[in-house]
Design an enzyme around this catalytic site. Structure first.
Site, short mmCIF file in Angstrom:
data_model
loop_
_atom_site.label_atom_id
_atom_site.label_comp_id
_atom_site.label_asym_id
_atom_site.label_seq_id
_atom_site.Cartn_x
_atom_site.Cartn_y
_atom_site.Cartn_z
N ALA A 195 0.83 -1.21 0.00
CA ALA A 195 0.00 0.00 0.00
C ALA A 195 0.86 1.26 0.00
CB ALA A 195 -0.95 0.00 1.20
N TYR A 196 1.85 1.29 0.87
CA TYR A 196 2.68 2.48 0.99
C TYR A 196 3.49 2.72 -0.28
CZ TYR A 196 5.31 6.06 3.47
OH TYR A 196 5.85 7.26 3.88
#
Length: 300
Positions: free
Chosen positions: A152-153
């Protein structure tokens, strides 16, 4: 903006309640800037604002709320008369295997880090066009190289980097400069929260030097402040990140190839020990984000 001073310049910083944003606000104020702080934690924001003197004000807003940011932008211009620079710094993170991640937390990372940065640019660019100002988008080492357990990051920071580069080409002829800021693992609540995940902590420790250590906050933010004064197209919180740029095209084949597979096999015991654990947003900022959204959802 030139020299070593920002005297009289109005700078907006999002995600200013803690960490990079809070310290950056203090450093910019010390250089004469007038600060408009935006964040989700009203008490922390007020404390930071109070430390900056009379030429600072704060607004509580979620960067994913376009209407709220538009109101903030209008009120900042009304309060200060202009906006000279905007630092899109607000961000959250989650870690761990993609299939074990909480879907809402995973999506929230994309919403805050990518869509929130886009909403920030949409709200404040008209004022920056008027002032021929500067927009600094805070990205990450995660934009330069992908990494397992950080899907996600990495996706969100790769996205904001590409967005900022595209925007730079669009608005340069209007007198607006767009920069991208890169930080490696820096001593913030977010990184300390991520280190509470055993598998992520152990995998990070096995990264090649110098990517395997946590760096102090103050020197990194000092470099960001200097980059804002210079209106730099690229700002590096750690010196060695600049050297990653020429080789970044090779990195996905390393992290996604034999090295990545080897480290994921080594991580299996730690991952097994945390199997079934909900992997939400990390750190105090992540907790504050979840609390703020929960209060909105449960307001009668």
């Amino acid at each position: 903006m030139s020299g070593s001073s920002l005297s009289g310049q109005v700078v907006v910083v999002t995600g200013a309640a803690r960490g990079v944003g809070a310290l950056l606000a203090r450093k910019l104020a010390a250089r004469g800037a007038r600060l408009a702080l935006v964040g989700l934690e009203p008490d922390e924001l007020k404390n930071v604002t109070a430390s900056l003197g009379p030429d600072a004000a704060c607004w509580t807003a979620d960067v994913t709320d376009r209407e709220a940011l538009a109101r903030v932008a209008a009120e900042v211009v009304e309060r200060f008369g202009r906006i000279d620079a905007v630092v899109a710094n607000a961000g959250v993170a989650t870690g761990g295997p993609f299939l074990d991640s909480d879907p809402d937390a995973f999506d929230r990372v994309i919403q805050v880090n990518l869509l929130g940065s886009i909403a920030t640019a949409r709200a404040f660019l008209p004022a920056l066009i008027t002032s021929h100002g500067y927009l600094l988008q805070i990205a990450s080492l995660a934009a330069i190289t992908p990494a397992p357990l950080m899907a996600a990051y990495c996706a969100s920071k790769s996205g904001v980097e590409a967005f900022a580069h595209s925007l730079r080409a669009e608005v340069g002829h209007l007198g607006v400069t767009v920069g991208v800021g890169y930080l490696s693992w820096t001593d913030t609540d977010m990184v300390r929260g991520a280190d509470q995940d055993e598998a992520l902590r152990e995998m990070r420790a096995k990264l090649p030097w110098p990517a395997n250590r946590t760096y102090p906050l103050e020197p990194a933010v000092e470099r960001i402040a200097a980059g804002i004064i210079r209106r730099s197209p690229h700002v590096y919180g750690q010196w060695w990140l600049r050297g990653m740029q020429p080789v970044r095209g090779l990195l996905p084949s390393l992290t996604g190839g034999a090295m990545g597979r080897r480290e994921m096999r080594r991580a299996q015991p730690a991952l097994a020990r945390s199997a079934g654990v909900r992997r939400g947003l990390v750190g105090s900022g992540g907790a504050a984000d979840e609390a703020a959204r929960s209060s909105v959802h449960h307001t009668p």
